[in-house]
Design an enzyme around this catalytic site. Structure first.
Site, PDB file in Angstrom:
ATOM      1  N   ASP A 158       0.779  -1.324   0.033  1.00  0.00           N
ATOM      2  CA  ASP A 158      -0.022   0.062   0.071  1.00  0.00           C
ATOM      3  C   ASP A 158       0.679   1.266   0.020  1.00  0.00           C
ATOM      4  O   ASP A 158       0.291   2.568   0.284  1.00  0.00           O
ATOM      5  CB  ASP A 158      -1.167   0.090   1.171  1.00  0.00           C
ATOM      6  N   ASP A 194      -6.796  -4.723  -4.091  1.00  0.00           N
ATOM      7  CA  ASP A 194      -6.515  -3.474  -3.900  1.00  0.00           C
ATOM      8  C   ASP A 194      -5.376  -2.919  -4.592  1.00  0.00           C
ATOM      9  O   ASP A 194      -5.259  -1.735  -4.958  1.00  0.00           O
ATOM     10  CB  ASP A 194      -6.457  -3.180  -2.450  1.00  0.00           C
TER      11      ASP A 194
HETATM   12  N1  GLY Z   1      -7.139  -1.561   0.978  1.00  0.00           N
HETATM   13  C1  GLY Z   1      -8.070  -1.873   2.000  1.00  0.00           C
HETATM   14  C2  GLY Z   1      -9.530  -1.697   1.869  1.00  0.00           C
HETATM   15  O1  GLY Z   1     -10.044  -1.246   0.791  1.00  0.00           O
HETATM   16  O2  GLY Z   1     -10.198  -1.613   3.104  1.00  0.00           O
END
Ligand code: GLY
Length: 377
Positions: free
Chosen positions: A93, A157
């Site tokens: 992330d 994600d």
């Molecule tokens: N990237 C984690 C979520 O969308 O909660």
């Protein structure tokens, strides 16, 4: 400019002005009793959403030119250095975290220190690439339950993190980052996107071969269901991969997902359920999924001909209007705008909450509809 959009932007500006003067360069995530009481710079510097407040600030700086937004965004970017240099605890992330802070700063101001931060974050993301399996590893052991081995895990994600690699490739004129991003996108498409446009959340791959071993429910209802925010990550993420690669398969994937999402969101008056295949009760909603979807639809609209453009823009507008009218708290004295979100279908502590990224995607969607956005991805 359409009047409803102008009015919506005025309400956004009033709210963000008030929040910016109250919280400045603190890092918010969710409110408690209508207030951003917890500063994530204190609680968890590595938290994946720590870029969204500066993302809002840079969008608003770009749209209004107000220095207060820029100063607060720069403050958060400097604080994030502790996470960048700390390194341990960071995972895939880093895209969400540094595209919205350092890379946004560099793109808008040309600050070379910010460029360095962005390149370092991109190198961390590229360093997670598994060349045998052709994927970017999502998480570290501390992100999953004890006993689970996430060495070969990828999650949908990630499609929103890889634009950091497309940016870095162009920036340093070296295709390494580009190929890592593209190989990863191909693996996500192969393993997580289904024929009907729905998708899974987590794919567990064999880390030595890339072979799919199993799918996990992740934040969705089940391994065969359709977590709505994950659907929006796929929809928007593949549209962005098309922007940077021109590979028509990615645009087709984004469109296929978009058609599936539009059909489902229409069933709940354009405020998505948390999972499009969840049981009828409880009817959890997730407005954050709707707003990310709206931004993705507007991204697709940029890459199709005039007849199709209308379809995507029209549905993006319906989602934004529905959420602005039924899910938002516009009172400037309280923190956070978008309510009715859900972090994870099965978690119990977040029944319909606000989330900082829902506010980010609301701002981006409104600015995109007004033609005033700044492409942060
Ligand atoms: N990237 C984690 C979520 O969308 O909660």
């Amino acid at each position: 400019m359409e009047i409803w959009l102008e009015k919506l932007f005025q309400k956004l500006e009033r709210k963000f002005d008030a929040e910016c003067s109250r919280i400045g360069d603190k890092i918010p995530y969710r409110t408690e009793d209508g207030e951003y009481k917890t500063d994530y710079a204190e609680k968890n510097m590595n938290w994946w959403t720590n870029g969204f407040w500066p993302g809002i600030l840079w969008q608003m700086y770009h749209a209004t030119g107000k220095e207060s937004y820029r100063q607060a965004a720069e403050g958060v970017e400097r604080k994030l250095d502790r996470a960048l240099w700390g390194f341990i605890g960071l995972h895939h992330d880093v895209g969400f975290m540094w595209l919205h802070s350092a890379v946004a700063d560099y793109r808008l101001t040309g600050n070379t220190e910010s460029r360095n931060r962005g390149l370092l974050a991109a190198s961390i993301l590229a360093g997670r690439y598994n060349p045998a399996g052709r994927f970017i590893r999502a998480w570290n052991p501390d992100c999953v339950e004890e006993g689970q081995d996430c060495t070969g895990w990828i999650i949908v994600d990630s499609m929103m993190n890889i634009p950091l690699l497309y940016w870095a490739s162009k920036e340093v004129e070296d295709p390494r980052f580009y190929y890592i991003a593209k190989n990863h996108a191909d693996t996500v498409r192969r393993t997580l996107v289904r024929e009907d446009g729905s998708c899974g959340h987590i794919a567990c791959l064999n880390p030595d071969t890339g072979e799919l071993e199993k799918i996990l429910a992740g934040q969705g209802y089940s391994e065969t269901s359709s977590w709505s925010r994950g659907q929006s990550w796929i929809l928007y993420g593949f549209a962005l991969s098309y922007r940077y690669t021109g590979d028509p398969v990615y645009l087709d994937t984004a469109k296929k997902t978009a058609h599936y999402v539009i059909a489902n969101a229409a069933l709940t008056d354009y405020v998505p359920l948390c999972d499009y295949r969840q049981p009828a009760n409880p009817a959890y909603l997730d407005a954050s999924a709707g707003l990310c979807t709206a931004c993705g639809l507007l991204e697709i609209a940029e890459h199709v001909g005039a007849e199709e453009k209308h379809l995507y823009r029209e549905h993006a507008e319906r989602i934004v209007k529905a959420i602005a009218e039924t899910c938002c708290d516009w009172e400037p004295g309280r923190d956070s705008i978008v309510q009715n979100c859900k972090v994870d279908y099965h978690s119990t502590g977040d029944r319909q909450t606000d989330l900082i990224y829902a506010d980010y995607f609301l701002a981006e969607a409104v600015l995109r509809l007004m033609g005033k956005e700044f492409l942060i991805w």
